[in-house]
Design a protein around this motif. Sequence first.
Motif, PDB file in Angstrom:
ATOM      1  N   GLY A  96       0.822  -1.206   0.000  1.00 39.76           N
ATOM      2  CA  GLY A  96       0.000   0.000   0.000  1.00 39.76           C
ATOM      3  C   GLY A  96       0.852   1.251   0.000  1.00 39.76           C
ATOM      4  N   GLY A  97       1.895   1.239   0.815  1.00 35.85           N
ATOM      5  CA  GLY A  97       2.800   2.382   0.854  1.00 35.85           C
ATOM      6  C   GLY A  97       3.423   2.645  -0.505  1.00 35.85           C
ATOM      7  N   ASP A 117      -6.594  -0.030   1.128  1.00 33.76           N
ATOM      8  CA  ASP A 117      -7.713   0.735   1.660  1.00 33.76           C
ATOM      9  C   ASP A 117      -8.138   0.066   2.964  1.00 33.76           C
ATOM     10  OD1 ASP A 117      -9.681   2.599   1.921  1.00 33.76           O
ATOM     11  OD2 ASP A 117     -10.923   1.854   0.272  1.00 33.76           O
ATOM     12  N   GLN A 118      -8.940   0.775   3.732  1.00 35.23           N
ATOM     13  CA  GLN A 118      -9.401   0.235   5.005  1.00 35.23           C
ATOM     14  C   GLN A 118     -10.787   0.786   5.302  1.00 35.23           C
ATOM     15  OE1 GLN A 118      -7.957  -2.057   6.966  1.00 35.23           O
ATOM     16  NE2 GLN A 118      -9.898  -1.986   8.042  1.00 35.23           N
ATOM     17  N   GLU A 119     -11.762  -0.079   5.324  1.00 36.35           N
ATOM     18  CA  GLU A 119     -13.083   0.367   5.738  1.00 36.35           C
ATOM     19  C   GLU A 119     -13.674  -0.652   6.695  1.00 36.35           C
ATOM     20  OE1 GLU A 119     -15.582   1.152   2.344  1.00 36.35           O
ATOM     21  OE2 GLU A 119     -14.245  -0.049   1.110  1.00 36.35           O
ATOM     22  N   GLY A 120     -14.833  -0.305   7.243  1.00 35.53           N
ATOM     23  CA  GLY A 120     -15.467  -1.302   8.079  1.00 35.53           C
ATOM     24  C   GLY A 120     -16.280  -0.721   9.209  1.00 35.53           C
ATOM     25  N   HIS A 180      -6.986   4.198   5.598  1.00 37.30           N
ATOM     26  CA  HIS A 180      -8.291   4.688   5.150  1.00 37.30           C
ATOM     27  C   HIS A 180      -8.164   6.090   4.542  1.00 37.30           C
ATOM     28  CE1 HIS A 180     -12.581   5.667   5.246  1.00 37.30           C
ATOM     29  NE2 HIS A 180     -12.211   6.819   5.748  1.00 37.30           N
ATOM     30  N   ASP A 181      -7.463   6.946   5.231  1.00 37.69           N
ATOM     31  CA  ASP A 181      -7.354   8.336   4.782  1.00 37.69           C
ATOM     32  C   ASP A 181      -6.517   8.478   3.516  1.00 37.69           C
ATOM     33  OD1 ASP A 181      -8.896   9.040   6.930  1.00 37.69           O
ATOM     34  OD2 ASP A 181      -7.205   9.670   8.188  1.00 37.69           O
ATOM     35  N   HIS A 182      -5.673   7.479   3.250  1.00 41.31           N
ATOM     36  CA  HIS A 182      -4.846   7.490   2.040  1.00 41.31           C
ATOM     37  C   HIS A 182      -5.313   6.407   1.068  1.00 41.31           C
ATOM     38  CE1 HIS A 182      -2.246   9.653   4.882  1.00 41.31           C
ATOM     39  NE2 HIS A 182      -1.594  10.140   3.836  1.00 41.31           N
ATOM     40  N   SER A 183      -6.587   6.145   1.037  1.00 43.51           N
ATOM     41  CA  SER A 183      -7.101   5.062   0.181  1.00 43.51           C
ATOM     42  C   SER A 183      -6.595   5.178  -1.259  1.00 43.51           C
ATOM     43  CB  SER A 183      -8.633   5.096   0.172  1.00 43.51           C
ATOM     44  OG  SER A 183      -9.110   4.286  -0.886  1.00 43.51           O
ATOM     45  N   VAL A 221      -7.711   6.944  -7.101  1.00 44.43           N
ATOM     46  CA  VAL A 221      -7.952   6.740  -8.539  1.00 44.43           C
ATOM     47  C   VAL A 221      -9.368   7.171  -8.904  1.00 44.43           C
ATOM     48  CG1 VAL A 221      -8.149   4.992 -10.355  1.00 44.43           C
ATOM     49  CG2 VAL A 221      -6.215   4.943  -8.759  1.00 44.43           C
ATOM     50  N   ASP A 222     -10.314   6.868  -8.043  1.00 47.42           N
ATOM     51  CA  ASP A 222     -11.701   7.282  -8.321  1.00 47.42           C
ATOM     52  C   ASP A 222     -11.802   8.791  -8.540  1.00 47.42           C
ATOM     53  OD1 ASP A 222     -12.674   4.731  -8.146  1.00 47.42           O
ATOM     54  OD2 ASP A 222     -13.444   4.937  -6.099  1.00 47.42           O
ATOM     55  N   LYS A 223     -11.064   9.521  -7.752  1.00 47.40           N
ATOM     56  CA  LYS A 223     -11.188  10.979  -7.781  1.00 47.40           C
ATOM     57  C   LYS A 223     -10.172  11.660  -8.700  1.00 47.40           C
ATOM     58  CE  LYS A 223     -13.193  11.558  -3.185  1.00 47.40           C
ATOM     59  NZ  LYS A 223     -12.983  12.037  -1.804  1.00 47.40           N
ATOM     60  N   ALA A 224      -9.352  10.849  -9.372  1.00 49.26           N
ATOM     61  CA  ALA A 224      -8.258  11.443 -10.155  1.00 49.26           C
ATOM     62  C   ALA A 224      -8.801  12.263 -11.321  1.00 49.26           C
ATOM     63  CB  ALA A 224      -7.339  10.341 -10.671  1.00 49.26           C
TER      64      ALA A 224
END
Lengths: 288, 288, 288, 288
Positions: free
Chosen positions: D157-158, D181-184, D205-208, D213-216
């Motif tokens: 992830g990093g 990513d991290q959700e839950g 989570h904050d660096h998903s 990519v979704d927002k790029a």
Amino acid sequence: MKKIFLLLFLVVAGASAAQAQRSQIVKDTLRSNILGEGVPYNVYLPAGFNADSGQKYPVIYLLHGLYGMQEDWQERGRMKDVADLLAASGEIGPVVIIMPCAGHEDVHNVQNGYFNMPGRSYEDFFFQELLPQAEEKYHCIGDKAHRAVMGLSMGGGGSTVYCQRHPDMFSSCYAMSAWLDQEGERDYVGDKEKDKLYIVAKSVHDHSALEFVDKADEKTIQDLKSVAWFFDCGDDDYLLKLSVALHFSMMGKGIRNELRVRDGAHTWEYWHTALYQSLPFAWRNFGK
Amino acid sequence: MKKIFLLLFLVVAGASAAQAQRSQIVKDTLRSNILGEGVPYNVYLPAGFNADSGQKYPVIYLLHGLYGMQEDWQERGRMKDVADLLAASGEIGPVVIIMPCAGHEDVHNVQNGYFNMPGRSYEDFFFQELLPQAEEKYHCIGDKAHRAVMGLSMGGGGSTVYCQRHPDMFSSCYAMSAWLDQEGERDYVGDKEKDKLYIVAKSVHDHSALEFVDKADEKTIQDLKSVAWFFDCGDDDYLLKLSVALHFSMMGKGIRNELRVRDGAHTWEYWHTALYQSLPFAWRNFGK
Amino acid sequence: MKKIFLLLFLVVAGASAAQAQRSQIVKDTLRSNILGEGVPYNVYLPAGFNADSGQKYPVIYLLHGLYGMQEDWQERGRMKDVADLLAASGEIGPVVIIMPCAGHEDVHNVQNGYFNMPGRSYEDFFFQELLPQAEEKYHCIGDKAHRAVMGLSMGGGGSTVYCQRHPDMFSSCYAMSAWLDQEGERDYVGDKEKDKLYIVAKSVHDHSALEFVDKADEKTIQDLKSVAWFFDCGDDDYLLKLSVALHFSMMGKGIRNELRVRDGAHTWEYWHTALYQSLPFAWRNFGK
Amino acid sequence: MKKIFLLLFLVVAGASAAQAQRSQIVKDTLRSNILGEGVPYNVYLPAGFNADSGQKYPVIYLLHGLYGMQEDWQERGRMKDVADLLAASGEIGPVVIIMPCAGHEDVHNVQNGYFNMPGRSYEDFFFQELLPQAEEKYHCIGDKAHRAVMGLSMGGGGSTVYCQRHPDMFSSCYAMSAWLDQEGERDYVGDKEKDKLYIVAKSVHDHSALEFVDKADEKTIQDLKSVAWFFDCGDDDYLLKLSVALHFSMMGKGIRNELRVRDGAHTWEYWHTALYQSLPFAWRNFGK
């Protein structure tokens, strides 16, 4: 029912047409003064190849075996399938691959082989006619650093001997199931002056890759070290001893070389899968 | 010069003739009452196959894709080369491989597919006619423990759905680049009642492998667990989402399955190399 | 902020505890009357191993090399990682793997090796004490059809020679980078009666696997054919000539065997990756 | 008996000493003003590395996972074994590999992770202190074309997020089993302000990478295309969905990337074998 279905296949076909220039195999013939005949050869042009762009490409010579012709590597070896796959994932970059004809399936009556022999100076043709003309026509860079040679069986021997005799011309050699020498006691069949199989076998004997290394002087050894060498032969291949012998002989003289013995015999499946190693090997040795 | 050369190639050819019965591909046709036509199929018989010995063999059904026919797996997929290689080193044992025809290249005018659909009950033909008759004729053991199915694209979907609907019939399923479902918004081309491509796409929709798992009850889930599952699809394949979705769906219900995403797209080279995994997978799941 | 996060790792750890019995490595010692000492050995027990179930398992002996001990295959070779992976995807089934100690890092002062030699009858210990007692203790089936041996370097030689001298005991042999013979002209270091390295080298000479095949009579050749053989050695391994020589020697006598030469030298990375081939090879040769 | 034996092993050891400078792992520590502490890191220096030669090298950052430290890649991942092997056969050239510490096994009490988070600006440290200082100290070329990043799990992830946020800094990214990513919905354990595992999970989570990519926007998408991307995750890995999701998301925006799903779970064996792909991938994307 109102639901209608996405005909995916049409979509895909349509998208394909819109894509960039795909890789292709071009059939060509070179009129040889040395051989006194037209020599057919096939050329793999990479995706995006553009003759008008001024871009120049590295080149690989891919040599067929005894009983073979210029179509073999595509028709039996499916070379395009592998090259396209490796190019798509970046394991090789854009490269021209030249597959010349040096033989025929009628090995007793039609002359074969990559060496100069009585009545047929194929090696002269290769280096004096094919190489310069094809490399110009297909926009190859044309130096040692961007030229490789590889082949199967008789073409593996041809690749090896070409690099031994012209180490200033190739950055790498990948020999598959290579016919590197020929000795023995057996009688020839028919008239040895006319039996083309006898003649090609004798030419392999006369160009023994093993003997070449045995007799190499210090200068020659240094020259051989300038080529990246790879020998690949199946454990059930009746020619395995030759690859093994050359590996040890070269290592003994300090000429590094890769050896692989994979599962298999003297078959097209072996050579097909060899392309997964040989093409990236050639690629990563370009430009050094 | 007295030296004479060993014409190795003649020796090898001679030795071959003396060897045991080699593997072969037999072309056959089954007269189907259900389909009202002769259905061609090819059969790979392993080396040493002997109809008179009383020996019985496990069987693999190897299914082609859309636009395909019974010759595809050999002519484009070179299945015999791989099967022979794996058999020679013991990665598979002696096995009969049946490649039936379920289509044609003219997909708009000739009916395709592995499922029952209007005017063509192929699934009935497969289980009621082909399977029992071919397995008897080619000396197959004929039980779940010694029967596997695998295929590419439409044949990967066919393999999966056959195992979903007949889990008591197969020990394993290996689906390559599988067409597991069909949805979408796009209009059909021409008259949907007559467009055979529309019809087969609808049959895939109606036999959605994804929906099958979604709706599976506890009994069905238990049955599905009795099959060994393997999904294999390229990272550049436009059908990858389907294999991935089914993998997760099945895992979510506790139905173990292997997933592999290798380098490649919807190509014969992908399916050719898939055989190196699929045939041993089928083999090692026999007899459990 | 109200959003809270799934701490996946805790969940996973919790799930693990609830799973079935995992694979494990057990450390054990056998009090040997023959050697007059306790001999340590490690045992890999497969996931789900249950001493009370009455189930019996095939067994693999996995032998270390010179300078080595019973911990090597796990500590340097990470054998458990590979075995667990192969078991999870079904490439091997449940099998017990025994790793006995036959040496020490202080090779000059502590006796090494798999053969009987002055002052140390390890081969007798192996077949008369270790094998029967460990196989009973760890619930092995205990017949030729369900017993394999493999190892690296000195252990590759040990595996080979054990199968040569006890072909009725093993279904398969996988020799990695095998020390199959020892010849030469060099003086020993120190007092040859006391230098344990001299003694073990001499024992390898006296148990030459090459000589064994050279001298094999027809009965012995038939016996050797009852074992499945695999030789695997790196192209940069200084022992490669031995594996190659034995391959050709055995092929010359009609004893089929697999040979692989992969990229690498006499290193743990080579042996680690060899496990991906050796364990499935042993597994698929069980029960034949 | 006069025969004396070649003690091969001594010879080999002697030869080694005479060889060129071998590859090595150097342990170093960087005093960080940003973090207010010394940060340990390990560096792999290739064979022949010579600080005095003026030669400069490409660099790879190799990142560990949660619960990990700078020693992990060598102690559990045996990275040196693989790098040496690939270098010996030319699959990679001479490259410096930097393995910084970004965590600890006591994940609840010691801060972890590659991102800036309350109390710990690791990303700032990485780009403002570690990167420039280590690259100068270890003679790295220091441009985008000769810098790659790769890692496992949290380090995968990093790697991905570093390349998303700094596409001008890296030529390639290889993410293994990546925590993208991290959700839950699950409650944290203890005091969320103090639980370092909660904090690192929140930072993921904050660096998903998925949201990124979704927002790029179009400019960002173009920048992302300048990096070569590779995602590699096992079919039994509980994080597989993340890699798959990012692959499709990026493909949907025209950002090519390689995806591989091999056999395996969230294990060191998976990451060890990933090095065989990741190191050559980084190497062949240098200099483009």
